[in-house]
Design an enzyme around this catalytic site. Sequence first.
Site, short mmCIF file in Angstrom:
data_model
loop_
_atom_site.label_atom_id
_atom_site.label_comp_id
_atom_site.label_asym_id
_atom_site.label_seq_id
_atom_site.Cartn_x
_atom_site.Cartn_y
_atom_site.Cartn_z
N GLY A 1 2.38 9.51 10.78
CA GLY A 1 0.98 9.67 10.37
C GLY A 1 0.26 10.64 11.30
N GLN A 2 -0.98 10.99 10.98
CA GLN A 2 -1.64 12.01 11.79
C GLN A 2 -1.91 11.56 13.23
OE1 GLN A 2 -5.35 13.46 10.29
NE2 GLN A 2 -5.94 11.56 9.30
N ASP B 1 9.79 -0.36 9.28
CA ASP B 1 8.71 -0.75 8.38
C ASP B 1 8.05 -1.98 9.01
OD1 ASP B 1 7.23 -2.06 6.36
OD2 ASP B 1 8.43 -1.08 4.81
N ALA C 1 -0.52 2.31 8.74
CA ALA C 1 -1.48 1.63 7.85
C ALA C 1 -1.42 2.23 6.46
CB ALA C 1 -2.90 1.76 8.40
N TYR C 2 -1.88 1.45 5.50
CA TYR C 2 -2.15 1.96 4.15
C TYR C 2 -3.55 2.54 4.25
CZ TYR C 2 -2.73 1.94 -0.94
OH TYR C 2 -2.94 2.30 -2.24
N THR C 3 -3.71 3.87 4.03
CA THR C 3 -5.01 4.50 4.32
C THR C 3 -5.70 5.17 3.11
OG1 THR C 3 -3.83 6.50 5.05
CG2 THR C 3 -4.47 4.96 6.77
N ASP D 1 -14.19 2.00 11.08
CA ASP D 1 -15.61 1.83 10.78
C ASP D 1 -15.86 1.07 9.47
OD1 ASP D 1 -14.41 3.85 9.33
OD2 ASP D 1 -15.84 5.41 9.87
N TYR E 1 -9.69 -1.95 1.42
CA TYR E 1 -9.16 -1.37 2.67
C TYR E 1 -9.89 -1.95 3.88
CZ TYR E 1 -8.70 2.21 6.33
OH TYR E 1 -8.50 2.87 7.52
N LYS F 1 -8.52 -4.40 7.05
CA LYS F 1 -8.60 -4.03 8.47
C LYS F 1 -9.35 -5.12 9.26
CE LYS F 1 -7.22 -0.46 9.75
NZ LYS F 1 -5.83 -0.03 10.12
N1 LIG Z 1 -7.84 8.53 8.55
C1 LIG Z 1 -9.06 8.11 8.92
O1 LIG Z 1 -10.07 8.79 8.70
C2 LIG Z 1 -9.21 6.81 9.66
C3 LIG Z 1 -10.49 6.39 10.06
C4 LIG Z 1 -10.62 5.21 10.79
C5 LIG Z 1 -9.50 4.48 11.13
N2 LIG Z 1 -8.26 4.88 10.71
C6 LIG Z 1 -7.10 4.07 11.10
O2 LIG Z 1 -6.34 4.83 12.05
C7 LIG Z 1 -4.94 4.53 11.89
C8 LIG Z 1 -4.15 5.82 11.76
O3 LIG Z 1 -4.63 6.53 10.63
P1 LIG Z 1 -3.99 7.92 10.18
O4 LIG Z 1 -5.10 8.72 9.62
O5 LIG Z 1 -3.13 8.47 11.26
O6 LIG Z 1 -3.08 7.42 8.97
P2 LIG Z 1 -2.02 8.25 8.12
O7 LIG Z 1 -1.99 9.67 8.49
O8 LIG Z 1 -2.23 7.85 6.69
O9 LIG Z 1 -0.65 7.61 8.63
C9 LIG Z 1 -0.33 6.27 8.44
C10 LIG Z 1 1.17 6.15 8.62
O10 LIG Z 1 1.50 4.78 8.47
C11 LIG Z 1 2.73 4.74 7.82
N3 LIG Z 1 2.94 3.44 7.19
C12 LIG Z 1 2.31 2.92 6.10
N4 LIG Z 1 2.81 1.71 5.84
C13 LIG Z 1 3.77 1.46 6.77
C14 LIG Z 1 4.64 0.38 7.03
N5 LIG Z 1 4.66 -0.69 6.25
N6 LIG Z 1 5.49 0.46 8.08
C15 LIG Z 1 5.51 1.56 8.88
N7 LIG Z 1 4.71 2.63 8.69
C16 LIG Z 1 3.86 2.57 7.64
C17 LIG Z 1 2.69 5.86 6.80
O11 LIG Z 1 4.01 6.17 6.44
P3 LIG Z 1 4.41 7.20 5.29
O12 LIG Z 1 4.20 8.55 5.93
O13 LIG Z 1 5.82 6.88 4.98
O14 LIG Z 1 3.45 6.91 4.16
C18 LIG Z 1 1.97 6.95 7.58
O15 LIG Z 1 2.90 7.79 8.23
C19 LIG Z 1 -4.84 3.57 10.72
O16 LIG Z 1 -4.85 2.26 11.22
C20 LIG Z 1 -6.14 3.79 9.96
O17 LIG Z 1 -6.51 2.64 9.23
C21 LIG Z 1 -8.09 6.04 10.00
#
Ligand SMILES: NC(=O)c1ccc[n+]([C@@H]2O[C@H](COP(=O)([O-])OP(=O)(O)OC[C@H]3O[C@@H](n4cnc5c(N)ncnc54)[C@H](OP(=O)(O)O)[C@@H]3O)[C@@H](O)[C@H]2O)c1
Length: 310
Positions: free
Chosen positions: A12-13, A38, A62-64, A104, A127, A131
């Site tokens: 993920g990012q 997983d 996470a599922y995002t 948030d 979502y 969280k």
């Molecule tokens: N993005 C935002 O703006 C934002 C804002 C606030 C908080 N957050 C939180 O910050 C965290 C990181 O976000 P991000 O933006 O980096 O998310 P992201 O880019 O969507 O990456 C999430 C990663 O989690 C993996 N994943 C999903 N289900 C999984 C499972 N069961 N087991 C193992 N890996 C799994 C996904 O795998 P695949 O690549 O295989 O799908 C993906 O690589 C998350 O907790 C998110 O809720 C995000």
Amino acid sequence: MNGPIIVFGARGQVGRELVSLATARGVPIVGLSRLDADITNETTVRAAFDVHRPIVAVNTAAYTSIDRAEREPELVTAANLMGPAILASICANLNVPLIHLSCDYVFNGAKKTAYVESDKVGPLNVYGRSKADAEAKIRELLPRHVILRTSMIYGAHGRNFLRNVLKLASEREELRMVGDQIGCPTATVDIAEAILAVVRKLSTDAKTSGTFHFAGTGATSWFGFASEIVQRQAIFTGRTPKVVEIKLSEYPTSASRPLNCELDSSKFKQVFGYAAVPWQHRVAEIVAAVIANANRKTAQAATPATITAK
Ligand SMILES: NC(=O)c1ccc[n+]([C@@H]2O[C@H](COP(=O)([O-])OP(=O)(O)OC[C@H]3O[C@@H](n4cnc5c(N)ncnc54)[C@H](OP(=O)(O)O)[C@@H]3O)[C@@H](O)[C@H]2O)c1
């Protein structure tokens, strides 16, 4: 420090940025993608702890997809609640601290000022609820935890708002962006720095635990964020599409969204000694990096193969 940091969701990012930053600093780290581990599969997760013997675990998995989450609540619960619960119970068993990312969207957005950690949660969508429930579960299962709530994540890689806006700016003459939803754009590099600051603190102070807000410095709307990105890309591309401000109510989505998502990160700075640089500075750096990468790829594709035959 003995043993590496173990990162779940490393494709993920945030996961990708964290692994890259720690590696560049010489900090031992193991990044595991969903294929490697997983988090909903207890056996695999346990095996990962057995093999790598980490000193700290970081859950960035996470599922995002916020709107799709409304149609797939079981998948959301599995990844965002069951997975973190499995991690927390294994960490409790092995006495390994867990850094878990939250968001948030645990709040309802009705507050008029920035949210602090002690504010009451009240998620508006599937979502956000998953969280908030995960936070409660981790607190129940694992005393040694640091929950980091963050907001509007963007970076040079992965699916994110900045990269979407750059694509739209290259294709369209007008971009319509929501002006009444406010948050703190947070660069992946800042959240990666923040996580490393937490790891340093945890390695010297076993008592540190709790919930903290960490987000980019400064708040803006999606309209403000997009306007800044468009302005910065114009320096390189010369393209100046118009950014038009709309209301959240004019942008129909499956999931309800909180209007105020501003997070107050001052407690984090006080405890861990790190604050993000102003979000406009990071936007400037990241827009330049994304455009330079794209130009490099185009140049490589256009370079003819060298002919060496005599
Ligand atoms: N993005 C935002 O703006 C934002 C804002 C606030 C908080 N957050 C939180 O910050 C965290 C990181 O976000 P991000 O933006 O980096 O998310 P992201 O880019 O969507 O990456 C999430 C990663 O989690 C993996 N994943 C999903 N289900 C999984 C499972 N069961 N087991 C193992 N890996 C799994 C996904 O795998 P695949 O690549 O295989 O799908 C993906 O690589 C998350 O907790 C998110 O809720 C995000």
